[in-house]
Scaffold this motif. Structure first.
Motif, PDB file in Angstrom:
ATOM      1  N   LEU A 171      36.111  66.206  49.737  1.00  0.00           N
ATOM      2  CA  LEU A 171      37.159  64.814  49.922  1.00  0.00           C
ATOM      3  C   LEU A 171      37.883  64.157  49.412  1.00  0.00           C
ATOM      4  CD1 LEU A 171      37.767  66.132  53.248  1.00  0.00           C
ATOM      5  CD2 LEU A 171      36.229  63.724  53.672  1.00  0.00           C
ATOM      6  N   SER A 172      39.640  64.155  50.111  1.00  0.00           N
ATOM      7  CA  SER A 172      40.272  63.374  49.219  1.00  0.00           C
ATOM      8  C   SER A 172      39.779  61.591  50.364  1.00  0.00           C
ATOM      9  CB  SER A 172      41.430  63.739  49.576  1.00  0.00           C
ATOM     10  OG  SER A 172      42.300  62.842  49.940  1.00  0.00           O
ATOM     11  N   PRO A 173      39.566  60.966  49.753  1.00  0.00           N
ATOM     12  CA  PRO A 173      39.664  59.216  50.743  1.00  0.00           C
ATOM     13  C   PRO A 173      40.587  59.307  51.843  1.00  0.00           C
ATOM     14  CG  PRO A 173      40.415  58.826  48.688  1.00  0.00           C
ATOM     15  CD  PRO A 173      40.379  60.406  48.622  1.00  0.00           C
ATOM     16  N   ARG A 174      41.418  60.328  51.506  1.00  0.00           N
ATOM     17  CA  ARG A 174      43.286  59.647  52.796  1.00  0.00           C
ATOM     18  C   ARG A 174      43.626  60.926  52.312  1.00  0.00           C
ATOM     19  NH1 ARG A 174      44.628  58.714  46.895  1.00  0.00           N
ATOM     20  NH2 ARG A 174      43.469  57.290  46.786  1.00  0.00           N
ATOM     21  N   PRO A 219      40.390  54.288  44.470  1.00  0.00           N
ATOM     22  CA  PRO A 219      40.611  53.492  45.456  1.00  0.00           C
ATOM     23  C   PRO A 219      41.628  53.676  46.366  1.00  0.00           C
ATOM     24  CG  PRO A 219      41.563  52.631  43.493  1.00  0.00           C
ATOM     25  CD  PRO A 219      40.352  54.524  43.173  1.00  0.00           C
ATOM     26  N   ALA A 220      42.323  53.001  47.456  1.00  0.00           N
ATOM     27  CA  ALA A 220      43.557  52.911  47.840  1.00  0.00           C
ATOM     28  C   ALA A 220      45.046  53.109  47.148  1.00  0.00           C
ATOM     29  CB  ALA A 220      43.929  52.542  49.106  1.00  0.00           C
ATOM     30  N   VAL A 221      44.903  51.581  46.066  1.00  0.00           N
ATOM     31  CA  VAL A 221      45.000  51.114  44.947  1.00  0.00           C
ATOM     32  C   VAL A 221      45.176  51.312  43.646  1.00  0.00           C
ATOM     33  CG1 VAL A 221      47.524  49.929  44.666  1.00  0.00           C
ATOM     34  CG2 VAL A 221      47.307  50.431  46.978  1.00  0.00           C
ATOM     35  N   ASP A 227      34.957  46.725  46.143  1.00  0.00           N
ATOM     36  CA  ASP A 227      34.964  46.439  47.391  1.00  0.00           C
ATOM     37  C   ASP A 227      36.086  46.827  48.124  1.00  0.00           C
ATOM     38  OD1 ASP A 227      36.031  43.965  46.249  1.00  0.00           O
ATOM     39  OD2 ASP A 227      34.283  42.990  46.715  1.00  0.00           O
ATOM     40  N   SER A 228      37.235  46.823  47.760  1.00  0.00           N
ATOM     41  CA  SER A 228      38.951  47.075  48.385  1.00  0.00           C
ATOM     42  C   SER A 228      38.697  48.746  49.231  1.00  0.00           C
ATOM     43  CB  SER A 228      39.871  46.578  47.990  1.00  0.00           C
ATOM     44  OG  SER A 228      40.719  47.005  48.748  1.00  0.00           O
ATOM     45  N   GLY A 229      38.539  48.426  50.597  1.00  0.00           N
ATOM     46  CA  GLY A 229      38.393  49.969  51.072  1.00  0.00           C
ATOM     47  C   GLY A 229      40.170  50.432  52.219  1.00  0.00           C
ATOM     48  N   TYR A 230      39.719  51.091  53.131  1.00  0.00           N
ATOM     49  CA  TYR A 230      40.528  51.705  53.742  1.00  0.00           C
ATOM     50  C   TYR A 230      40.206  51.551  55.015  1.00  0.00           C
ATOM     51  CZ  TYR A 230      41.198  55.064  49.800  1.00  0.00           C
ATOM     52  OH  TYR A 230      41.864  55.737  48.319  1.00  0.00           O
ATOM     53  N   PRO A 233      41.270  56.222  60.113  1.00  0.00           N
ATOM     54  CA  PRO A 233      40.532  57.029  60.093  1.00  0.00           C
ATOM     55  C   PRO A 233      39.949  57.356  58.005  1.00  0.00           C
ATOM     56  CG  PRO A 233      42.384  58.086  60.295  1.00  0.00           C
ATOM     57  CD  PRO A 233      42.801  56.640  60.456  1.00  0.00           C
ATOM     58  N   ASN A 234      40.016  56.325  57.250  1.00  0.00           N
ATOM     59  CA  ASN A 234      40.315  57.186  55.640  1.00  0.00           C
ATOM     60  C   ASN A 234      39.199  56.464  55.217  1.00  0.00           C
ATOM     61  OD1 ASN A 234      42.918  58.859  55.472  1.00  0.00           O
ATOM     62  ND2 ASN A 234      44.621  57.034  55.183  1.00  0.00           N
ATOM     63  N   ALA A 235      38.897  56.517  54.207  1.00  0.00           N
ATOM     64  CA  ALA A 235      37.623  55.923  53.782  1.00  0.00           C
ATOM     65  C   ALA A 235      37.742  56.038  52.285  1.00  0.00           C
ATOM     66  CB  ALA A 235      36.122  56.335  54.034  1.00  0.00           C
ATOM     67  N   GLY A 236      37.212  54.758  51.991  1.00  0.00           N
ATOM     68  CA  GLY A 236      37.080  55.007  49.952  1.00  0.00           C
ATOM     69  C   GLY A 236      35.207  53.867  49.897  1.00  0.00           C
TER      70      GLY A 236
END
Length: 491
Positions: A171-174, A219-221, A227-230, A233-236
Motif C-alpha cells: 500500500l502507498s501511504p498517499r 514521508p509526505a515530503v 515522526d512527521s506523518g500525514y 486518510p493518508n498515513a505514514g
C-alpha cells in the motif's frame, strides 16, 4: 515516533524478538550482495518479479534467480518475492487476467519452492501501478478489481504450500481520492482498505485473503522526519494506528484476521510488512559525475538520512505488529529522477546511514530498547471534539453556531431538543429521525474542525438542549454523542 496516540506504553524494556530488517533492491545479486547484507546484520531482501500478460508463463530472469537464491539461503537471508503486473491495466484490461495472474503466481511458487513469502501487487492505490482508480461515474474501483486477484493468489499459493506467507497490497501511504484531480488520481490508504473489504464481504469469502499487509510508509515530503506523518486518510510511519484501525473497521467479524490488540487473544493476527521506506540524499560533490539527470524531490544530507534510518529501526522494533522493515534501496540508482536512498552511494561506498543501520541492528538484535507499544481499536469517532462556545440566551431566534471536529472524516447530525428529552430519544432522533428535533442540521466533518450552524428560526419560549452525534464514515458503528447544557429561550 511510530508510537501513535492510540498506542500505550507497555512495561519498560519488554522485548519482542523477531523484527526482520532488510532491503528492497532488484539489482543483480551475487555473493558480495549477500555478504553486504550480512555485514549490516540484515536478513531480508524483497525482490520483484513482473508478470507480462504477453508472456503469461515466463518468469523474467528465472535463471539468474535460480543462481542467487542458494546464496541467499546460505547467508540466512529471507527472500520475499513481490509479484506485480507489468502494466497498470494488465489485470483490468481482460476478464481472464485475474486467473492468468494467479496461475503465474502458482508457477513461481512451484519453480522456487524455498521462497515462502509473496507480496501480491504493488501500490494498487496508485495510477502508476493500477488503472482505473475510478470509473466513469466517479466511483472508486481499484480495490474491487484487486481483491479477487489477491484472493485467487492466496488460494493458489496455499495450494502449493499452506505455510507460504501471503502478503497483501503493498500500500502507498498517499492518495488524493479525487477522480477529477489534475494529476495522480489515486486512492488514500485508509479508503483503499475500506474498499477492499467491501469487495471481500460482497464475495462472501469464508477464508482470509492475506497473512500480512505490506505498507510503504514514505514521508509526505522527502525532508520530513520520521515522526512527521500525514493528514487522515493518508498515513505514514507515525500513523500506523490509522492503518490498523482501517483494517479493523474493514474486516472485523470476517474470516480475515485483523491486527493483534493489547489484552485480547487472536489467532494468527495480521502483521505489517514495511517493505519500502527511504529518504533520498543529495549526491556528494566528488561523485556528482556518476549521477545523471535532475533531482525531482528536495533531498536530505547524509547525516540526516543516517539519523532518520536509526530512528526508524529503533521505533519499528517496539511495535509488535511490524514483522519486517526493508529500506529502499541498498545502492543508489544513478538517474537522479529515480531513487538515491541507498545505504551505499552509486560507487558502492558506504553512506553514514550504512553504519547507522548496522549499529542499530547490532545493538538491539531485533529487540525493543525503549518500551514496547500496543494497540487497541477505537470504539467511537477518533479524536472527537465539540466547542459549544458562549451559548448566549437568544431572544426568540436561534443563532447558535457550534465548532465540532474529529481526527477522521465523520458524518454529523445535530438537533435542538426540548430540555428533558432522554439521551436515548435524542440518539434515536439523530439516527432515524424519530422523534423529530425542533431544529436540525447535518453534514460532514472532513477530519478537521468545522462550524455547525442551525437555520435561523423563531423558537417557542422554553428550555432546550443542543445535541450533536458524529459517526465515522469508515465505520458508522463508531459514534459519539454530545449534549449541551440547558438553554433558556425567551424565559
Amino acid at each position: 515516533m511510530l508510537a501513535s496516540a492510540c498506542a500505550v506504553l507497555a512495561v519498560a524494556g519488554a522485548a519482542r524478538a523477531g523484527l526482520v530488517v532488510g532491503v528492497s533492491d532488484d539489482r543483480p545479486k551475487n555473493a558480495a550482495f549477500f555478504q553486504t547484507l550480512g555485514d549490516l546484520g540484515m536478513t531480508q531482501n524483497r525482490a520483484s518479479i513482473v508478470w507480462d500478460p504477453a508472456q503469461p508463463n515466463v518468469i523474467g530472469g528465472q535463471d539468474q534467480i535460480a543462481q542467487w537464491l542458494p546464496l541467499a539461503q546460505a547467508a540466512g537471508v529471507r527472500v520475499v518475492f513481490s509479484i506485480t503486473p507489468k502494466h497498470a491495466r494488465d489485470i483490468t484490461g481482460s476478464p481472464s487476467a485475474t486467473g492468468a495472474f494467479a496461475t503465474f503466481v502458482q508457477h513461481v511458487a512451484q519453480t522456487f519452492p524455498t521462497v515462502k513469502d509473496y507480496v501480491i501487487g504493488n501500490e494498487p492505490n496508485q495510477p502508476y501501478f493500477w488503472l482505473p482508480q475510478f470509473d466513469t461515474a466517479d466511483r472508486p474501483v481499484a480495490a474491487a478489481a484487486y481483491e479477487p486477484v489477491l484472493a485467487a493468489s492466496y488460494d493458489t499459493l496455499k495450494a502449493v504450500d499452506p505455510t507460504i506467507n501471503v502478503i497483501g497490497i503493498g500500500l502507498s501511504p498517499r492518495g488524493n481520492d479525487n477522480p477529477h484531480a489534475r494529476s495522480n488520481i489515486s486512492r488514500s490508504p485508509v479508503r483503499f482498505i475500506h474498499d477492499l473489504a467491501v469487495a471481500y464481504r460482497a464475495s462472501h469469502r469464508a477464508k482470509p485473503i492475506m497473512d500480512e499487509l505490506a505498507f510503504h510508509p514514505y514521508p509526505a515530503v522527502n525532508t520530513d522526519p520520521p515522526d512527521s506523518g500525514y493528514s487522515w486518510p493518508n498515513a505514514g510511519l507515525p500513523n500506523l494506528d490509522r492503518v490498523k484501525q482501517a483494517a479493523w473497521d474493514a474486516f472485523n467479524g470476517t474470516a480475515q484476521p485483523t491486527f493483534a490488540e493489547a489484552g485480547a487473544q487472536s489467532m494468527n493476527p495480521l502483521r505489517l510488512e514495511l517493505d519500502e521506506v527511504g529518504w533520498q540524499v543529495a549526491p556528494m560533490a566528488a561523485l556528482a559525475g556518476m549521477y545523471t539527470g535532475a533531482e525531482n524531490v528536495p533531498p536530505v544530507d547524509e547525516a540526516t538520512q543516517a539519523e532518520y534510518y536509526w530512528d526508524v529501526v529503533m521505533e519499528a522494533e517496539c511495535d509488535p505488529a511490524i514483522r519486517s522493515l526493508s529500506f529502499f534501496l541498498l545502492v543508489d540508482e544513478p538517474d537522479l529522477s529515480h531513487w538515491q536512498s541507498g545505504l551505499e552511494r552509486v560507487d558502492g561506498s558506504h553512506r553514514e546511514s550504512y553504519n547507522s543501520v548496522r549499529t542499530a541492528i547490532a545493538q538491539t538484535h531485533g529487540d525493543c530498547q525503549q518500551g514496547m507499544t500496543s494497540w487497541r481499536h477505537v470504539k467511537t469517532v477518533i479524536e472527537p471534539r465539540v466547542a459549544w462556545g458562549k451559548l448566549r440566551r437568544p431572544a426568540r431566534w436561534t443563532k447558535w453556531r457550534i465548532s465540532a471536529g474529529a481526527g477522521e472524516e465523520a458524518l454529523f447530525r445535530a438537533g435542538i431538543f426540548k430540555a428533558g428529552t432522554s439521551k436515548r430519544a435524542i440518539t434515536r432522533s439523530l439516527t432515524r429521525g424519530r422523534p423529530r428535533a425542533v431544529l436540525g442540521a447535518r453534514g460532514t466533518i472532513k477530519a478537521k474542525t468545522r462550524t455547525i450552524a442551525f437555520p435561523a428560526r423563531r423558537l417557542k419560549r422554553g428550555r432546550y438542549v443542543i445535541a450533536i452525534r458524529m459517526s465515522a464514515t469508515m465505520n458508522p458503528g463508531r459514534a459519539k454523542l454530545y449534549v449541551s447544557r440547558v438553554l433558556r429561550v425567551g424565559v
